[in-house]
Scaffold this motif. Structure first.
Motif, PDB file in Angstrom:
ATOM      1  N   GLU A 161      -5.142   8.561  11.489  1.00 48.91           N
ATOM      2  CA  GLU A 161      -3.834   8.726  12.162  1.00 48.91           C
ATOM      3  C   GLU A 161      -2.630   9.552  11.152  1.00 48.91           C
ATOM      4  O   GLU A 161      -1.801  10.213  11.369  1.00 48.91           O
ATOM      5  CB  GLU A 161      -2.951   7.487  12.777  1.00 48.91           C
ATOM      6  CG  GLU A 161      -1.706   7.955  13.599  1.00 48.91           C
ATOM      7  CD  GLU A 161      -1.194   6.494  14.383  1.00 48.91           C
ATOM      8  OE1 GLU A 161      -0.270   6.833  15.191  1.00 48.91           O
ATOM      9  OE2 GLU A 161      -1.660   5.580  14.123  1.00 48.91           O
ATOM     10  N   GLN A 162      -2.879   8.953  10.039  1.00 42.17           N
ATOM     11  CA  GLN A 162      -1.948   9.639   8.912  1.00 42.17           C
ATOM     12  C   GLN A 162      -2.422  11.238   8.592  1.00 42.17           C
ATOM     13  O   GLN A 162      -1.642  11.970   8.407  1.00 42.17           O
ATOM     14  CB  GLN A 162      -1.992   8.808   7.623  1.00 42.17           C
ATOM     15  CG  GLN A 162      -1.058   7.471   7.733  1.00 42.17           C
ATOM     16  CD  GLN A 162      -1.214   6.705   6.530  1.00 42.17           C
ATOM     17  OE1 GLN A 162      -1.900   7.314   5.546  1.00 42.17           O
ATOM     18  NE2 GLN A 162      -0.766   5.633   6.789  1.00 42.17           N
ATOM     19  N   ALA A 163      -3.948  11.249   8.726  1.00 40.54           N
ATOM     20  CA  ALA A 163      -4.377  12.693   8.438  1.00 40.54           C
ATOM     21  C   ALA A 163      -4.359  13.613   9.521  1.00 40.54           C
ATOM     22  O   ALA A 163      -4.193  14.856   9.344  1.00 40.54           O
ATOM     23  CB  ALA A 163      -5.698  12.388   7.751  1.00 40.54           C
ATOM     24  N   PHE A 164      -4.826  12.967  10.782  1.00 48.76           N
ATOM     25  CA  PHE A 164      -5.052  13.762  12.033  1.00 48.76           C
ATOM     26  C   PHE A 164      -4.267  13.014  13.047  1.00 48.76           C
ATOM     27  O   PHE A 164      -4.863  12.544  14.162  1.00 48.76           O
ATOM     28  CB  PHE A 164      -6.435  13.868  12.300  1.00 48.76           C
ATOM     29  CG  PHE A 164      -7.531  14.360  11.237  1.00 48.76           C
ATOM     30  CD1 PHE A 164      -7.464  15.751  11.056  1.00 48.76           C
ATOM     31  CD2 PHE A 164      -8.075  13.557  10.361  1.00 48.76           C
ATOM     32  CE1 PHE A 164      -8.067  16.223   9.765  1.00 48.76           C
ATOM     33  CE2 PHE A 164      -8.933  13.904   9.352  1.00 48.76           C
ATOM     34  CZ  PHE A 164      -8.766  15.096   8.895  1.00 48.76           C
ATOM     35  N   PRO A 165      -3.038  13.056  13.020  1.00 49.78           N
ATOM     36  CA  PRO A 165      -2.211  12.443  14.365  1.00 49.78           C
ATOM     37  C   PRO A 165      -2.458  12.916  15.906  1.00 49.78           C
ATOM     38  O   PRO A 165      -2.521  12.213  16.542  1.00 49.78           O
ATOM     39  CB  PRO A 165      -0.732  12.659  14.013  1.00 49.78           C
ATOM     40  CG  PRO A 165      -0.590  13.912  13.035  1.00 49.78           C
ATOM     41  CD  PRO A 165      -2.099  13.656  12.153  1.00 49.78           C
ATOM     42  N   ASP A 166      -2.669  14.214  15.801  1.00 47.18           N
ATOM     43  CA  ASP A 166      -3.129  14.743  17.095  1.00 47.18           C
ATOM     44  C   ASP A 166      -4.332  14.308  17.584  1.00 47.18           C
ATOM     45  O   ASP A 166      -4.425  13.761  19.016  1.00 47.18           O
ATOM     46  CB  ASP A 166      -3.011  16.376  17.106  1.00 47.18           C
ATOM     47  CG  ASP A 166      -1.510  16.960  16.686  1.00 47.18           C
ATOM     48  OD1 ASP A 166      -0.584  15.956  17.087  1.00 47.18           O
ATOM     49  OD2 ASP A 166      -1.288  18.014  16.303  1.00 47.18           O
ATOM     50  N   GLU A 167      -5.265  14.597  16.737  1.00 42.10           N
ATOM     51  CA  GLU A 167      -6.639  13.949  17.092  1.00 42.10           C
ATOM     52  C   GLU A 167      -6.737  12.668  17.827  1.00 42.10           C
ATOM     53  O   GLU A 167      -7.349  12.179  18.635  1.00 42.10           O
ATOM     54  CB  GLU A 167      -7.728  14.241  16.182  1.00 42.10           C
ATOM     55  CG  GLU A 167      -8.153  15.785  15.885  1.00 42.10           C
ATOM     56  CD  GLU A 167      -6.890  16.657  15.329  1.00 42.10           C
ATOM     57  OE1 GLU A 167      -5.865  15.870  15.006  1.00 42.10           O
ATOM     58  OE2 GLU A 167      -7.039  17.955  15.151  1.00 42.10           O
ATOM     59  N   VAL A 168      -6.005  11.771  16.929  1.00 49.45           N
ATOM     60  CA  VAL A 168      -6.058  10.261  17.116  1.00 49.45           C
ATOM     61  C   VAL A 168      -5.459   9.979  18.373  1.00 49.45           C
ATOM     62  O   VAL A 168      -5.597   9.310  19.157  1.00 49.45           O
ATOM     63  CB  VAL A 168      -5.476   9.318  15.928  1.00 49.45           C
ATOM     64  CG1 VAL A 168      -5.311   8.178  16.260  1.00 49.45           C
ATOM     65  CG2 VAL A 168      -6.345   9.514  14.566  1.00 49.45           C
ATOM     66  N   GLU A 169      -4.335  10.813  18.629  1.00 49.62           N
ATOM     67  CA  GLU A 169      -3.370  10.517  20.029  1.00 49.62           C
ATOM     68  C   GLU A 169      -4.328  10.849  21.395  1.00 49.62           C
ATOM     69  O   GLU A 169      -4.501  10.208  22.306  1.00 49.62           O
ATOM     70  CB  GLU A 169      -2.258  11.236  19.872  1.00 49.62           C
ATOM     71  CG  GLU A 169      -1.443  11.041  21.032  1.00 49.62           C
ATOM     72  CD  GLU A 169      -0.787   9.794  21.418  1.00 49.62           C
ATOM     73  OE1 GLU A 169      -0.460   9.148  22.269  1.00 49.62           O
ATOM     74  OE2 GLU A 169      -0.792   9.050  20.164  1.00 49.62           O
ATOM     75  N   SER A 170      -5.184  11.965  21.106  1.00 50.71           N
ATOM     76  CA  SER A 170      -6.138  12.489  22.044  1.00 50.71           C
ATOM     77  C   SER A 170      -7.172  11.269  22.247  1.00 50.71           C
ATOM     78  O   SER A 170      -7.574  11.062  23.385  1.00 50.71           O
ATOM     79  CB  SER A 170      -6.405  13.714  21.667  1.00 50.71           C
ATOM     80  OG  SER A 170      -5.661  14.673  21.764  1.00 50.71           O
TER      81      SER A 170
END
Length: 203
Positions: A161-170
């Motif tokens: 989530e710290q590195a890829f927040p958008d992908e984790v939200e998806s």
């Protein structure tokens, strides 16, 4: 009136006299047990297996009693004890034969560990205790592995989530929608199984 003449007349009519206490021949048959036209009780397989097991247990207890009586007779044997000894030996042989016949109708699997414990003069309940303790230990190991994977998953999600927040939200949105869909399908399957929903087919 002479009771003996009453019994003889009853026997002459082909009817067995009813024992004291009532109930007749089928006094031990439950009221709910179905019977055939000839009056023979019909038991379902589970009830029949239970009755066979009870009869086997009773035969085992009777055999143990006969062995104890035989031990007492042998331990204090004298000339007058010869006839009782032979009678008890015959009773023991007959009861062992009955036990063997009853055992043929009992489908019970006994672990060899239990037999070995009995041969060693130990309490067979120790086998049950060992099995329970083994299950508890394996359950604790499995629980530890599950908790470790949960901790690893949580740690990876936090790092991602710290590195890829958008992908984790998806990913979380897709996972939530997939869980909701699985729950809905499970509810539909339960409804179909219970007959609450009627499926319409079009020709």
């Amino acid at each position: 009136m002479d009771p003996s003449s009453q019994n003889s007349s009853t026997a002459g009519n082909g009817i067995l006299p009813t024992p004291a206490g009532g109930g007749g021949v089928h006094a031990n048959t439950p009221a709910s047990t179905p019977t055939t036209n000839s009056g023979i009780a019909v038991l379902d397989p589970a009830e029949e297996q239970k009755q066979n097991l009870i009869q086997s247990i009773n035969s085992i207890q009777k055999t143990l009693g006969l062995l104890h009586q035989l031990y007492l007779t042998v331990s204090s044997f004298n000339v007058a004890s010869q006839l009782p000894l032979l009678q008890r030996l015959n009773s023991l042989v007959a009861e062992l034969h009955t036990m063997q016949k009853l055992a043929e109708n009992c489908n019970i699997q006994v672990p060899m560990e239990v037999v070995n414990l009995i041969d060693d003069g130990k309490n067979p309940d120790e086998f049950t205790k060992d099995v329970i303790n083994s299950c508890i230990a394996k359950n604790q190991i499995t629980k530890g592995k599950t908790d470790a994977f949960k901790s690893l998953r949580k740690y990876l999600l936090e790092e991602l989530e710290q590195a890829f927040p958008d992908e984790v939200e998806s990913f979380r949105e897709i996972r939530a929608s997939s869980a909701a869909e699985s729950k809905r399908l499970a509810q539909m399957q339960n409804a179909l199984a219970n007959g609450d929903v009627k499926v319409k087919t079009e020709l």
